[in-house]
Design a protein around this motif. Structure first.
Motif, PDB file in Angstrom:
ATOM      1  N   VAL A   1       0.879  -1.165   0.000  1.00  0.00           N
ATOM      2  CA  VAL A   1       0.000   0.000   0.000  1.00  0.00           C
ATOM      3  C   VAL A   1       0.919   1.218   0.000  1.00  0.00           C
ATOM      4  CG1 VAL A   1      -1.770   1.269   1.252  1.00  0.00           C
ATOM      5  CG2 VAL A   1      -1.812  -1.236   1.201  1.00  0.00           C
ATOM      6  N   ARG A   2       0.734   2.073  -0.971  1.00  0.00           N
ATOM      7  CA  ARG A   2       1.666   3.183  -1.185  1.00  0.00           C
ATOM      8  C   ARG A   2       1.831   4.073   0.043  1.00  0.00           C
ATOM      9  NH1 ARG A   2       1.388   8.000  -5.626  1.00  0.00           N
ATOM     10  NH2 ARG A   2       3.139   9.100  -4.762  1.00  0.00           N
ATOM     11  N   ARG A   3       0.760   4.385   0.708  1.00  0.00           N
ATOM     12  CA  ARG A   3       0.882   5.326   1.831  1.00  0.00           C
ATOM     13  C   ARG A   3       1.588   4.715   3.036  1.00  0.00           C
ATOM     14  NH1 ARG A   3      -5.302   6.427   3.273  1.00  0.00           N
ATOM     15  NH2 ARG A   3      -5.189   6.870   1.087  1.00  0.00           N
ATOM     16  N   TRP A   4       1.728   3.382   3.081  1.00  0.00           N
ATOM     17  CA  TRP A   4       2.358   2.732   4.239  1.00  0.00           C
ATOM     18  C   TRP A   4       3.786   2.279   3.967  1.00  0.00           C
ATOM     19  CZ3 TRP A   4      -0.017   3.979   8.340  1.00  0.00           C
ATOM     20  CH2 TRP A   4      -1.405   4.114   8.352  1.00  0.00           C
ATOM     21  N   VAL A   5       4.227   2.387   2.747  1.00  0.00           N
ATOM     22  CA  VAL A   5       5.587   1.929   2.430  1.00  0.00           C
ATOM     23  C   VAL A   5       6.565   3.092   2.589  1.00  0.00           C
ATOM     24  CG1 VAL A   5       5.483   2.367  -0.064  1.00  0.00           C
ATOM     25  CG2 VAL A   5       6.951   0.577   0.813  1.00  0.00           C
ATOM     26  N   ARG A   6       7.743   2.770   3.112  1.00  0.00           N
ATOM     27  CA  ARG A   6       8.807   3.771   3.194  1.00  0.00           C
ATOM     28  C   ARG A   6      10.111   3.142   2.692  1.00  0.00           C
ATOM     29  NH1 ARG A   6       8.501   2.086   8.506  1.00  0.00           N
ATOM     30  NH2 ARG A   6      10.535   1.652   9.430  1.00  0.00           N
ATOM     31  N   VAL A   7      11.017   3.980   2.282  1.00  0.00           N
ATOM     32  CA  VAL A   7      12.290   3.546   1.706  1.00  0.00           C
ATOM     33  C   VAL A   7      13.382   3.787   2.739  1.00  0.00           C
ATOM     34  CG1 VAL A   7      13.933   3.929  -0.165  1.00  0.00           C
ATOM     35  CG2 VAL A   7      11.488   4.147  -0.601  1.00  0.00           C
TER      36      VAL A   7
ATOM     37  N   ARG B   1       5.965  -4.685   9.463  1.00  0.00           N
ATOM     38  CA  ARG B   1       7.098  -5.553   9.810  1.00  0.00           C
ATOM     39  C   ARG B   1       7.757  -6.171   8.572  1.00  0.00           C
ATOM     40  NH1 ARG B   1       4.882  -8.856  15.052  1.00  0.00           N
ATOM     41  NH2 ARG B   1       4.633  -7.029  16.384  1.00  0.00           N
ATOM     42  N   THR B   2       7.216  -5.896   7.417  1.00  0.00           N
ATOM     43  CA  THR B   2       7.758  -6.442   6.172  1.00  0.00           C
ATOM     44  C   THR B   2       8.907  -5.565   5.691  1.00  0.00           C
ATOM     45  OG1 THR B   2       5.573  -7.265   5.577  1.00  0.00           O
ATOM     46  CG2 THR B   2       7.192  -7.124   3.819  1.00  0.00           C
ATOM     47  N   ARG B   3      10.055  -6.207   5.453  1.00  0.00           N
ATOM     48  CA  ARG B   3      11.241  -5.516   4.951  1.00  0.00           C
ATOM     49  C   ARG B   3      11.748  -6.299   3.740  1.00  0.00           C
ATOM     50  NH1 ARG B   3      13.557  -2.155   8.823  1.00  0.00           N
ATOM     51  NH2 ARG B   3      15.679  -2.532   8.116  1.00  0.00           N
ATOM     52  N   VAL B   4      11.764  -5.649   2.578  1.00  0.00           N
ATOM     53  CA  VAL B   4      12.188  -6.315   1.349  1.00  0.00           C
ATOM     54  C   VAL B   4      13.356  -5.527   0.753  1.00  0.00           C
ATOM     55  CG1 VAL B   4      11.478  -7.031  -0.961  1.00  0.00           C
ATOM     56  CG2 VAL B   4       9.844  -7.143   0.922  1.00  0.00           C
TER      57      VAL B   4
END
Length: 158
Positions: A102-108, A128-131
């Motif tokens: 979800v775009r608003r919840w992803v950070r780089v 908690r997902t880290r890719v």
């Protein structure tokens, strides 16, 4: 990075390889030639079992380059739309993978040690997902990609 479509921001990542097929054939020809000369010298000296080991060298170099060329066919595609970030991975060794965020919840996040001037992994984090993405890229390209991703995610509407 392709920004041709006003609704989608997209980047396609591929590993860089400096040796093309023609260079590979030339290099393998030289390796075979050198090994034939070495094997011939040892056979002439009566140490014929060494000739087999010279052939193993050629096989090992060929196998290493085969693995290298297989790794070169990796592909990662990152697409950012108005509502999601899509990560697609393709490789010879694994089936295609797709991860949606979800775009608003992803950070780089870029792991960086500024004191020693080291750049680590580039991560897409959502909860908690880290890719990790772009692991095959050189550090400076990961840093540039991190900035581009952050900028694309910061734009309210693509």
């Amino acid at each position: 990075m392709d920004q041709g479509n006003s609704k989608v921001w997209q980047a396609t990542l591929t590993p860089h390889r400096s040796l093309d097929r023609n260079g590979f054939y030339l290099l393998m020809g030289l390796v075979v030639l050198v090994n034939l000369v070495v094997a011939g010298v040892f056979v002439a000296l009566g140490a014929w079992p060494i000739a087999g080991f010279a052939g193993l060298d050629v096989l090992l170099v060929w196998w290493a380059f085969r693995m290298n060329f297989a790794d070169a066919r990796k592909l990662e595609r990152i697409s950012i739309t108005e509502h999601e970030l899509l990560l697609e991975r393709e490789s010879d060794r694994h089936p295609p993978q797709q991860r949606r965020f979800v775009r608003r919840w992803v950070r780089v996040e870029l792991e960086e040690d500024r004191e020693r001037e080291l750049i680590g992994r580039l991560l897409l984090v959502s909860g908690r997902t880290r890719v990790a993405v772009g692991e095959f890229l050189p550090p400076e390209e990961r840093k540039t990609l991190a900035q581009a991703l952050k900028s694309a995610l910061a734009v309210p509407r693509i």
